[in-house]
Design a protein around this motif. Structure first.
Motif, PDB file in Angstrom:
ATOM      1  N   GLN A 191      88.390  45.784  28.413  1.00  0.00           N
ATOM      2  CA  GLN A 191      88.703  44.758  29.407  1.00  0.00           C
ATOM      3  C   GLN A 191      87.576  43.726  29.495  1.00  0.00           C
ATOM      4  O   GLN A 191      86.394  44.071  29.424  1.00  0.00           O
ATOM      5  CB  GLN A 191      88.917  45.395  30.782  1.00  0.00           C
ATOM      6  CG  GLN A 191      90.088  46.360  30.834  1.00  0.00           C
ATOM      7  CD  GLN A 191      91.391  45.695  30.445  1.00  0.00           C
ATOM      8  OE1 GLN A 191      91.794  44.690  31.044  1.00  0.00           O
ATOM      9  NE2 GLN A 191      92.067  46.244  29.445  1.00  0.00           N
TER      10      GLN A 191
ATOM     11  N   GLN B 149      97.534  46.967  32.330  1.00  0.00           N
ATOM     12  CA  GLN B 149      96.738  45.791  31.992  1.00  0.00           C
ATOM     13  C   GLN B 149      97.358  45.107  30.771  1.00  0.00           C
ATOM     14  O   GLN B 149      97.971  45.767  29.923  1.00  0.00           O
ATOM     15  CB  GLN B 149      95.295  46.175  31.650  1.00  0.00           C
ATOM     16  CG  GLN B 149      94.595  47.032  32.685  1.00  0.00           C
ATOM     17  CD  GLN B 149      94.022  46.245  33.841  1.00  0.00           C
ATOM     18  OE1 GLN B 149      93.677  46.799  34.872  1.00  0.00           O
ATOM     19  NE2 GLN B 149      93.918  44.943  33.680  1.00  0.00           N
TER      20      GLN B 149
ATOM     21  N   ARG C 226      89.850  51.269  34.817  1.00  0.00           N
ATOM     22  CA  ARG C 226      91.312  51.332  34.846  1.00  0.00           C
ATOM     23  C   ARG C 226      91.818  52.524  35.657  1.00  0.00           C
ATOM     24  O   ARG C 226      92.995  52.888  35.584  1.00  0.00           O
ATOM     25  CB  ARG C 226      91.875  51.368  33.418  1.00  0.00           C
ATOM     26  CG  ARG C 226      91.628  50.081  32.655  1.00  0.00           C
ATOM     27  CD  ARG C 226      92.366  50.034  31.339  1.00  0.00           C
ATOM     28  NE  ARG C 226      93.817  49.977  31.518  1.00  0.00           N
ATOM     29  CZ  ARG C 226      94.691  49.824  30.527  1.00  0.00           C
ATOM     30  NH1 ARG C 226      94.250  49.706  29.265  1.00  0.00           N
ATOM     31  NH2 ARG C 226      95.994  49.782  30.759  1.00  0.00           N
TER      32      ARG C 226
ATOM     33  N   LYS D 231      93.940  47.283  39.698  1.00  0.00           N
ATOM     34  CA  LYS D 231      93.619  46.688  38.409  1.00  0.00           C
ATOM     35  C   LYS D 231      92.134  46.836  38.096  1.00  0.00           C
ATOM     36  O   LYS D 231      91.290  46.870  38.991  1.00  0.00           O
ATOM     37  CB  LYS D 231      93.969  45.189  38.397  1.00  0.00           C
ATOM     38  CG  LYS D 231      95.441  44.877  38.597  1.00  0.00           C
ATOM     39  CD  LYS D 231      96.262  45.253  37.367  1.00  0.00           C
ATOM     40  CE  LYS D 231      97.720  44.832  37.546  1.00  0.00           C
ATOM     41  NZ  LYS D 231      98.541  45.270  36.385  1.00  0.00           N
ATOM     42  N   SER D 232      91.814  46.869  36.815  1.00  0.00           N
ATOM     43  CA  SER D 232      90.428  46.838  36.388  1.00  0.00           C
ATOM     44  C   SER D 232      89.847  45.448  36.613  1.00  0.00           C
ATOM     45  O   SER D 232      90.549  44.444  36.479  1.00  0.00           O
ATOM     46  CB  SER D 232      90.329  47.196  34.900  1.00  0.00           C
ATOM     47  OG  SER D 232      89.042  46.902  34.390  1.00  0.00           O
TER      48      SER D 232
END
Length: 567
Positions: A370, A166, A390, A398-399
């Motif tokens: 995030q 990320q 995550r 992806k988160s």
């Protein structure tokens, strides 16, 4: 996984909006954030020569000031204020593809401790140093074990990485979270509300809790992320209990919540709710016990919201889609229809309010730093996505900002504000008419209307039945011959997810919100669920545990005094 959704969490921490985040480059605007960044950089540099060296380290701190005032029968039990800082240190060894948190090593990735509430750089840095060292040693042992286990175990069905890549995030909101609590006014409110229950001698227990929480969340990582966000909540919670003559315990719970005390309802509004609770409990004491039933049912919006949270929401959380223990009900159903085509479901933690109510599941960044995201889970009945932390799963690497956790727990994909949307809406009065028609169509003498609930729970692991329960408190028999509705007691909604979702016929035209606390593997977190009233062609209920204690033999003191006066 066994999850439970609560309406009445004593001293629970809820998240509510403060001011908006803004990116702030340069020096840290908060002393603690600067102390955390400095010690993280020092620790990361020192561990760079270790074998194995960590590829990721993060520090999270929650600075929590809690106010609690509780009372019963017009007198206070306590009036307290406490402050604590809880620090979590995460260390990952190996690589994002395979690290110490793999499989059964999941919980090796985090260690927690308290740190000083004063911004003393040396004192805080020393606790973080000790915690980082302890976590590194725990992670090292786990990494060795998961590597060994991977060599002797069969190939996993989902070979996704253990940690998603990320971009670094800088989101700073340095505003103070102020709940505007006047202690004396709060104590007077608790006395007034709890004292109202003196009027009702058949209630065996009652308690009122005014809770206010001011929080500041700090997050820094070796990826370069820095997040600071305030949260605040005030919640007035009221619980009353009674007992039927057959020993069944009966409960009613109500709550009011706002972002500060000034936004709570006026006292007459709250006292009116107390009167309704007492009247409901008196009716429940006299109500007959319902029998096991399978047939047409109508759920209020709040009841439907809890049903979707339990039946569907938990099974769409990302980590449920991998691992040998999870039931994986919907893992392979992406782009397949899992709901009637008129229903869509989103989870949107960016919403602070819905239909005039503040939402418990609101947040701007998750516990992995995030940004919160609106996620379309189901569109026109077709499954589109999962709620991701995550921790990647096949097809989703992806988160999407749903890595949530209570301090001291590893973040996992969890719900925020789960919202059910319908394109087949009719006015709720017409929905009831259609309900009666469905009862007649099936040749039943009655159906069940679920007016209010207290919570629910579900199971998602393979070793146990893929089942759920929703715990209603106000349930009515609605008769086909249209005689007056009859209140009944003592049943829970039960079932399995695939069957339950297939029986929805239509929905009402207004959203209703349920705010509560959800407990699962990453701890207790605040959540909201919203849905319209729903008509089901079939719902199954079972009798709940009745209890065996006799009702009180002695009259309560207040009633005894009234009898003596009469004599």
């Amino acid at each position: 996984m066994n999850s439970r959704l609560y309406l009445f969490p004593i001293f629970a921490v809820l998240a509510f909006p403060a001011s908006s985040f803004c990116a702030t480059p340069g020096a840290s605007p908060d002393p603690l954030l600067g102390i955390m960044r400095k010690e993280l950089n020092r620790a990361h540099a020192a561990l760079a020569s270790a074998n194995p060296a960590p590829y990721f380290v993060s520090y999270s701190v929650v600075d929590h000031t809690a106010f609690g005032i509780s009372g019963s029968q017009g007198a206070l039990y306590n009036s307290t204020q406490a402050r604590q800082r809880s620090a979590d240190v995460a260390v990952r060894l190996g690589s994002p593809t395979f690290d110490n948190t793999h499989g059964q090593g999941r919980y090796s990735g985090l260690s927690t401790a308290t740190i000083p509430v004063e911004n003393d750089p040396d004192a805080i840095a020393r606790v973080l140093w000790h915690l980082t060292d302890r976590e590194y040693q725990k992670a090292s042992q786990a990494y060795l074990k998961v590597k060994t286990d991977s060599e002797v175990r069969a190939k996993e069905e989902d070979a996704s990485a253990d940690f998603s890549a990320q971009a670094a995030v800088t989101r700073i909101d340095a505003a103070e979270a102020d709940v505007s609590l006047d202690k004396k006014a709060g104590e007077d409110l608790v006395r007034a509300v709890s004292g109202e229950f003196r009027k009702y001698p058949n209630l065996t227990q009652s308690v009122v809790l005014l809770q206010a929480d001011q929080l500041r969340h700090y997050f820094v990582s070796t990826e370069g992320s820095e997040v600071l966000r305030p949260e605040k909540i005030v919640r007035l919670m009221i619980q009353a209990e009674t007992q039927a003559d057959d020993g069944m315990e009966l409960l009613r719970v109500e709550s009011f919540q706002a972002s500060n005390t000034k936004k709570l309802p006026a006292l007459p509004v709250i006292l009116a709710k107390v009167a309704t609770m007492a009247a409901d409990l008196e009716k429940l004491r006299a109500a007959p016990v319902a029998e096991p039933f399978s047939g047409p049912a109508m759920l209020s919006g709040r009841a439907a919201a809890v049903l979707f949270h339990e039946v569907l929401g938990h099974r769409l959380e990302g980590q449920r889609q991998r691992g040998d223990e999870e039931g994986q009900t919907f893992t392979k159903k992406i782009e397949q229809r899992i709901l009637p085509e008129f229903l869509s479901v989103v989870d949107d933690p960016t919403l602070a309010q819905l239909s005039g109510m503040e939402l418990s599941g609101w947040y701007e960044a998750d516990e992995e730093g995030q940004p919160a995201q609106r996620v379309e889970l189901i569109h026109d009945g077709v499954l589109k996505s999962f709620l991701m932390s995550r921790m990647p799963v096949k097809g989703f690497d992806k988160s999407n900002g749903h890595g949530r956790a209570q301090p001291g727990y590893m973040p996992a994909g969890r719900q925020g504000n789960l919202i059910v949307e319908s394109s087949r809406q009719i006015a709720e009065q017409q929905l009831r008419q259609q309900f009666v028609q469905e009862i007649k169509k099936q040749g039943k003498s009655y159906g069940l209307y679920f007016e209010d609930i207290e919570g629910g729970f579900t199971l998602t692991t393979r070793q146990l039945p893929q089942a759920f329960q929703v715990l209603p408190v106000m349930v009515w028999r609605v008769y086909a011959d249209e005689r007056p509705d009859e209140l009944v007691r003592g049943v829970n909604i039960v079932g399995t997810p695939l069957a339950a979702m297939s029986h929805i016929i239509a929905t009402g035209d207004r959203e209703h919100v349920f705010n509560g606390i959800c407990g699962a593997e990453s701890g207790n977190i605040p959540v909201s669920a919203a849905a319209p009233a729903m008509l089901f062609s079939e719902i199954e209920v079972q009798r709940k545990d009745q209890g065996h204690d006799r009702p009180p033999l002695l009259p309560p003191p207040s009633l005894t005094a009234e009898i003596q006066k009469a004599q």
